[in-house]
Design a protein around this motif. Structure first.
Motif, PDB file in Angstrom:
ATOM      1  N   GLY A 267       0.821  -1.213   0.000  1.00  0.00           N
ATOM      2  CA  GLY A 267       0.000   0.000   0.000  1.00  0.00           C
ATOM      3  C   GLY A 267       0.854   1.263   0.000  1.00  0.00           C
ATOM      4  O   GLY A 267       0.529   2.240  -0.668  1.00  0.00           O
ATOM      5  N   VAL A 268       1.969   1.220   0.734  1.00  0.00           N
ATOM      6  CA  VAL A 268       2.831   2.412   0.812  1.00  0.00           C
ATOM      7  C   VAL A 268       3.510   2.684  -0.526  1.00  0.00           C
ATOM      8  O   VAL A 268       3.684   3.836  -0.925  1.00  0.00           O
ATOM      9  CB  VAL A 268       3.943   2.193   1.873  1.00  0.00           C
ATOM     10  CG1 VAL A 268       4.870   3.388   1.928  1.00  0.00           C
ATOM     11  CG2 VAL A 268       3.340   1.983   3.215  1.00  0.00           C
TER      12      VAL A 268
ATOM     13  N   MET B  34       2.515   2.106  -3.526  1.00  0.00           N
ATOM     14  CA  MET B  34       1.635   2.399  -4.661  1.00  0.00           C
ATOM     15  C   MET B  34       1.714   3.855  -5.091  1.00  0.00           C
ATOM     16  O   MET B  34       2.066   4.171  -6.227  1.00  0.00           O
ATOM     17  CB  MET B  34       0.210   2.095  -4.211  1.00  0.00           C
ATOM     18  CG  MET B  34      -0.620   1.390  -5.207  1.00  0.00           C
ATOM     19  SD  MET B  34      -2.021   0.693  -4.337  1.00  0.00           S
ATOM     20  CE  MET B  34      -3.072   2.086  -4.108  1.00  0.00           C
ATOM     21  N   TYR B  35       1.383   4.752  -4.160  1.00  0.00           N
ATOM     22  CA  TYR B  35       1.195   6.151  -4.535  1.00  0.00           C
ATOM     23  C   TYR B  35       2.475   6.943  -4.821  1.00  0.00           C
ATOM     24  O   TYR B  35       2.451   7.845  -5.663  1.00  0.00           O
ATOM     25  CB  TYR B  35       0.312   6.858  -3.502  1.00  0.00           C
ATOM     26  CG  TYR B  35      -1.132   6.496  -3.701  1.00  0.00           C
ATOM     27  CD1 TYR B  35      -1.901   7.115  -4.675  1.00  0.00           C
ATOM     28  CD2 TYR B  35      -1.724   5.485  -2.966  1.00  0.00           C
ATOM     29  CE1 TYR B  35      -3.221   6.752  -4.886  1.00  0.00           C
ATOM     30  CE2 TYR B  35      -3.032   5.107  -3.177  1.00  0.00           C
ATOM     31  CZ  TYR B  35      -3.777   5.749  -4.136  1.00  0.00           C
ATOM     32  OH  TYR B  35      -5.082   5.384  -4.365  1.00  0.00           O
TER      33      TYR B  35
ATOM     34  N   THR C  33       5.115   3.978   9.628  1.00  0.00           N
ATOM     35  CA  THR C  33       5.928   3.828   8.405  1.00  0.00           C
ATOM     36  C   THR C  33       5.120   3.380   7.187  1.00  0.00           C
ATOM     37  O   THR C  33       5.620   3.440   6.078  1.00  0.00           O
ATOM     38  CB  THR C  33       7.060   2.796   8.624  1.00  0.00           C
ATOM     39  OG1 THR C  33       6.463   1.541   8.993  1.00  0.00           O
ATOM     40  CG2 THR C  33       8.046   3.244   9.683  1.00  0.00           C
ATOM     41  N   ALA C  34       3.902   2.909   7.409  1.00  0.00           N
ATOM     42  CA  ALA C  34       3.118   2.443   6.261  1.00  0.00           C
ATOM     43  C   ALA C  34       1.795   3.216   6.112  1.00  0.00           C
ATOM     44  O   ALA C  34       1.545   3.827   5.069  1.00  0.00           O
ATOM     45  CB  ALA C  34       2.849   0.951   6.374  1.00  0.00           C
ATOM     46  N   LEU C  35       0.951   3.204   7.162  1.00  0.00           N
ATOM     47  CA  LEU C  35      -0.380   3.821   7.018  1.00  0.00           C
ATOM     48  C   LEU C  35      -0.290   5.336   6.842  1.00  0.00           C
ATOM     49  O   LEU C  35      -0.948   5.916   5.975  1.00  0.00           O
ATOM     50  CB  LEU C  35      -1.277   3.481   8.219  1.00  0.00           C
ATOM     51  CG  LEU C  35      -1.581   2.001   8.464  1.00  0.00           C
ATOM     52  CD1 LEU C  35      -2.641   1.849   9.555  1.00  0.00           C
ATOM     53  CD2 LEU C  35      -2.057   1.312   7.202  1.00  0.00           C
TER      54      LEU C  35
ATOM     55  N   PRO D 212       2.415   7.363   5.861  1.00  0.00           N
ATOM     56  CA  PRO D 212       2.953   7.801   4.566  1.00  0.00           C
ATOM     57  C   PRO D 212       1.981   7.553   3.419  1.00  0.00           C
ATOM     58  O   PRO D 212       1.868   8.358   2.501  1.00  0.00           O
ATOM     59  CB  PRO D 212       4.214   6.942   4.389  1.00  0.00           C
ATOM     60  CG  PRO D 212       4.570   6.495   5.744  1.00  0.00           C
ATOM     61  CD  PRO D 212       3.309   6.417   6.532  1.00  0.00           C
ATOM     62  N   ARG D 213       1.238   6.438   3.499  1.00  0.00           N
ATOM     63  CA  ARG D 213       0.299   6.161   2.421  1.00  0.00           C
ATOM     64  C   ARG D 213      -0.789   7.234   2.353  1.00  0.00           C
ATOM     65  O   ARG D 213      -1.124   7.734   1.279  1.00  0.00           O
ATOM     66  CB  ARG D 213      -0.348   4.784   2.623  1.00  0.00           C
ATOM     67  CG  ARG D 213      -1.305   4.464   1.503  1.00  0.00           C
ATOM     68  CD  ARG D 213      -2.121   3.236   1.742  1.00  0.00           C
ATOM     69  NE  ARG D 213      -3.201   3.218   0.751  1.00  0.00           N
ATOM     70  CZ  ARG D 213      -3.724   2.121   0.267  1.00  0.00           C
ATOM     71  NH1 ARG D 213      -3.306   0.965   0.640  1.00  0.00           N
ATOM     72  NH2 ARG D 213      -4.695   2.203  -0.612  1.00  0.00           N
TER      73      ARG D 213
ATOM     74  N   VAL E 265       0.862  10.519   0.976  1.00  0.00           N
ATOM     75  CA  VAL E 265       1.248  10.496  -0.448  1.00  0.00           C
ATOM     76  C   VAL E 265       0.022  10.311  -1.343  1.00  0.00           C
ATOM     77  O   VAL E 265      -0.061  10.896  -2.425  1.00  0.00           O
ATOM     78  CB  VAL E 265       2.315   9.409  -0.714  1.00  0.00           C
ATOM     79  CG1 VAL E 265       2.744   9.420  -2.161  1.00  0.00           C
ATOM     80  CG2 VAL E 265       3.524   9.634   0.163  1.00  0.00           C
ATOM     81  N   GLN E 266      -0.951   9.516  -0.877  1.00  0.00           N
ATOM     82  CA  GLN E 266      -2.176   9.342  -1.667  1.00  0.00           C
ATOM     83  C   GLN E 266      -2.899  10.683  -1.845  1.00  0.00           C
ATOM     84  O   GLN E 266      -3.312  11.042  -2.947  1.00  0.00           O
ATOM     85  CB  GLN E 266      -3.100   8.330  -0.968  1.00  0.00           C
ATOM     86  CG  GLN E 266      -4.395   8.092  -1.709  1.00  0.00           C
ATOM     87  CD  GLN E 266      -5.319   7.149  -0.954  1.00  0.00           C
ATOM     88  OE1 GLN E 266      -4.887   6.192  -0.328  1.00  0.00           O
ATOM     89  NE2 GLN E 266      -6.607   7.415  -1.016  1.00  0.00           N
TER      90      GLN E 266
ATOM     91  N   PHE F 215      -0.966  12.885  -4.160  1.00  0.00           N
ATOM     92  CA  PHE F 215      -1.153  12.482  -5.553  1.00  0.00           C
ATOM     93  C   PHE F 215      -2.459  13.051  -6.114  1.00  0.00           C
ATOM     94  O   PHE F 215      -2.471  13.682  -7.174  1.00  0.00           O
ATOM     95  CB  PHE F 215      -1.154  10.950  -5.656  1.00  0.00           C
ATOM     96  CG  PHE F 215      -1.678  10.431  -6.967  1.00  0.00           C
ATOM     97  CD1 PHE F 215      -0.926  10.550  -8.131  1.00  0.00           C
ATOM     98  CD2 PHE F 215      -2.930   9.836  -7.049  1.00  0.00           C
ATOM     99  CE1 PHE F 215      -1.408  10.087  -9.351  1.00  0.00           C
ATOM    100  CE2 PHE F 215      -3.424   9.362  -8.261  1.00  0.00           C
ATOM    101  CZ  PHE F 215      -2.658   9.495  -9.407  1.00  0.00           C
TER     102      PHE F 215
END
Lengths: 258, 261
Positions: A172-173, A175-176, B32-34, B36-37, B40-41, B44
């Protein structure tokens, strides 16, 4: 190892993976729903929808979705091998294990590419959006190299994700950031300069540029050369990383041999 | 069952929900995952909005992209709540418990919308200045309760979709269909009024009314009606989730099979 035997093995692995994949719920989401929705929202939001913009958006959506599929499908293949208990057999065979992984990634992405292109074509038809491909032969060459590049990236990601229990979250990380800096839906020239320089290292940017130009009628061999060069670089990295991962797995006794 | 007893049991389920959440998403993965996602999402979508339709498009996509980042957190994990019981074979135990399975499912979902909203707050602070919209940061933070409402209505919808599809092992398809449905028809990126069919679908999906309320509020227009509509949509999907759970529990009892089999 004879080259014929290696090719046969890659082909067998690719066909096996494509058959396993079929049209499962994940593929329906990634390959059918996703390109249709992305195309609909971008084409209907664009202020000026001239021929060039339509061509650019269509190519960019296909490559964006291909990247997403690379992460979710190809990136998880090695994890699937561990889960299914087949990794040990792959690594102790007569041929290098990375050829099987490469073949499986190729099968997964080729199958997905057919579904993605089909969904994209159907969406363009339904929304009555004409897209004229001026140089179809060169566009196809670009698409095939883009697919190979995606396959090598998938192989690389599969080796990375096998090292963590949180592969799904990491998928998931990843992807964007590539959506953002990969030079597909967002042109690299709108990014800040350091980011733009980094985006030159992403093969999808060059694939997008080459295919978009071929669809528009101009062929730029320089873009194709960079795309091939980067893909080769990724391949070297993938083979090295695969060796590292399997060496570590062997030394830690995690080959799921029980 | 006395109210003290009920509260105690609910508190127990709530604690279990937190353990379940932290097992799947330890703080290191949230950071580190949720997070940043989410950032960045949203970045975007905001930049893409600017590329496709200028400054207005950028602002529209920023406000909508934040709502989409909520959905991204909820899609996988809220759908996993009933899925985990299916695969662990524990539905039978839930059915025979004191608390109704529907109550258990709902309470076990609580950490996800809360986390999603907290991540949205950080995303507002990060993405606003990065995209030249610092002026929107404070107004959007003051509207955070509306994002929480949208997180709750989206969680209800994802739960209902997962429960509806669980019997056919199609929960992945159903929950992702909700996500892409919201992206297409939720007024996240595509402004309402462009495609009539999409608008019609959007009226029964979460996020759309919430975003209409939020945008009206930011512009100083009345927003209470849309806010009520958003809450109503969430309640509707919660009712669907309740009915599916009741029907499946009765069916399982009658046929002597595991629920959702």
């Amino acid at each position: 190892m004879r080259p014929g035997a290696a090719l046969w093995m890659v082909w067998t692995a690719a066909v096996t993976q494509a058959r396993m994949q079929g049209l499962n719920p994940g593929m329906i989401v990634l390959g059918i729903i996703q390109p249709a929705v992305f195309l609909a929202i971008t084409l209907r939001t664009a202020e000026r929808l001239d021929t060039a913009t339509t061509q650019r958006i269509t190519v960019a959506v296909v490559l964006t979705v291909l990247w997403n599929t690379t992460i979710w499908v190809a990136g998880g293949i090695l994890r699937g091998e561990v889960r299914g208990g087949t990794l040990a057999a792959n690594l102790t065979g007569a041929h290098p294990g990375y050829l099987i992984l490469f073949g499986k990634c190729l099968g997964a992405l080729s199958h997905a590419a057919v579904v993605i292109v089909g969904s994209t074509a159907a969406t363009l038809l339904v929304t009555r959006t004409p897209v004229r491909v001026e140089r179809p032969g060169w566009a196809l060459v670009g698409a095939v190299v883009a697919l190979l590049s995606g396959t090598v990236l998938g192989t690389l990601l599969a080796c990375l994700f096998i090292r963590t229990h949180y592969g799904t979250q990491l998928s998931g990380v990843l992807m964007y950031p590539i959506y953002l800096v990969g030079g597909m839906l967002i042109p690299p020239d709108v990014l800040p300069e350091p980011v733009e320089r980094f985006s030159a290292l992403i093969s999808l940017r060059w694939a997008n540029a080459f295919i978009t130009h071929a669809v528009g009628g101009s062929v730029r061999p320089g873009e194709l050369t960079v795309l091939c060069g980067l893909t080769l670089g990724y391949a070297v990295a993938a083979v090295w990383l695969f060796g590292r991962v399997t060496h570590n797995a062997r030394s830690e006794g995690r080959l799921v041999l029980d | 069952m006395s109210s003290t007893d009920l509260l105690g049991r609910l508190r127990g389920v709530g604690r279990f929900a937190l353990v379940e959440f932290l097992t799947m998403n330890p703080p290191s993965i949230v950071a580190t995952a949720l997070l940043p996602r989410a950032v960045v999402q949203t970045l975007f979508f905001t930049v893409l909005g600017g590329v496709l339709s200028g400054a207005d498009g950028r602002r529209f996509a920023f406000v909508g992209g934040l709502a989409m980042s909520l959905v991204a957190v909820l899609i996988g994990d809220v759908g996993e709540v009933p899925v985990a019981d299916k695969w662990a074979g524990t539905f039978g135990r839930l059915r025979t418990g004191v608390l109704h399975p529907f109550v258990l499912f709902v309470v076990r979902c609580w950490p996800y919308p809360v986390t999603a909203t907290a991540l949205t707050a950080v995303t507002i602070v990060c993405v606003g200045p990065l995209t030249g919209q610092s002026g929107l940061v404070l107004p959007l933070l003051s509207w955070l309760p509306v994002y929480l409402l949208m997180a709750l209505t989206s969680a209800a919808t994802v739960l209902a979709a997962a429960l509806l599809a669980l019997g056919r092992r199609a929960e992945l398809l159903a929950t992702n269909a909700v996500s892409f449905g919201i992206l297409l028809a939720g007024g996240v990126f595509l402004p309402p009024g462009r495609v009539p069919v999409v608008d019609a679908v959007g009226t029964v999906l979460p996020i759309r009314h919430g975003l209409l309320a939020l945008r009206a509020g930011l512009d100083g227009r009345p927003f209470a009606g849309e806010l009520a509509a958003e809450a109503l949509v969430g309640a509707g999907w919660l009712l669907v989730a309740f009915v599916v759970t009741v029907v499946q529990a009765r069916r399982a009892h009658r046929l002597g099979i595991d629920d959702f089999a």
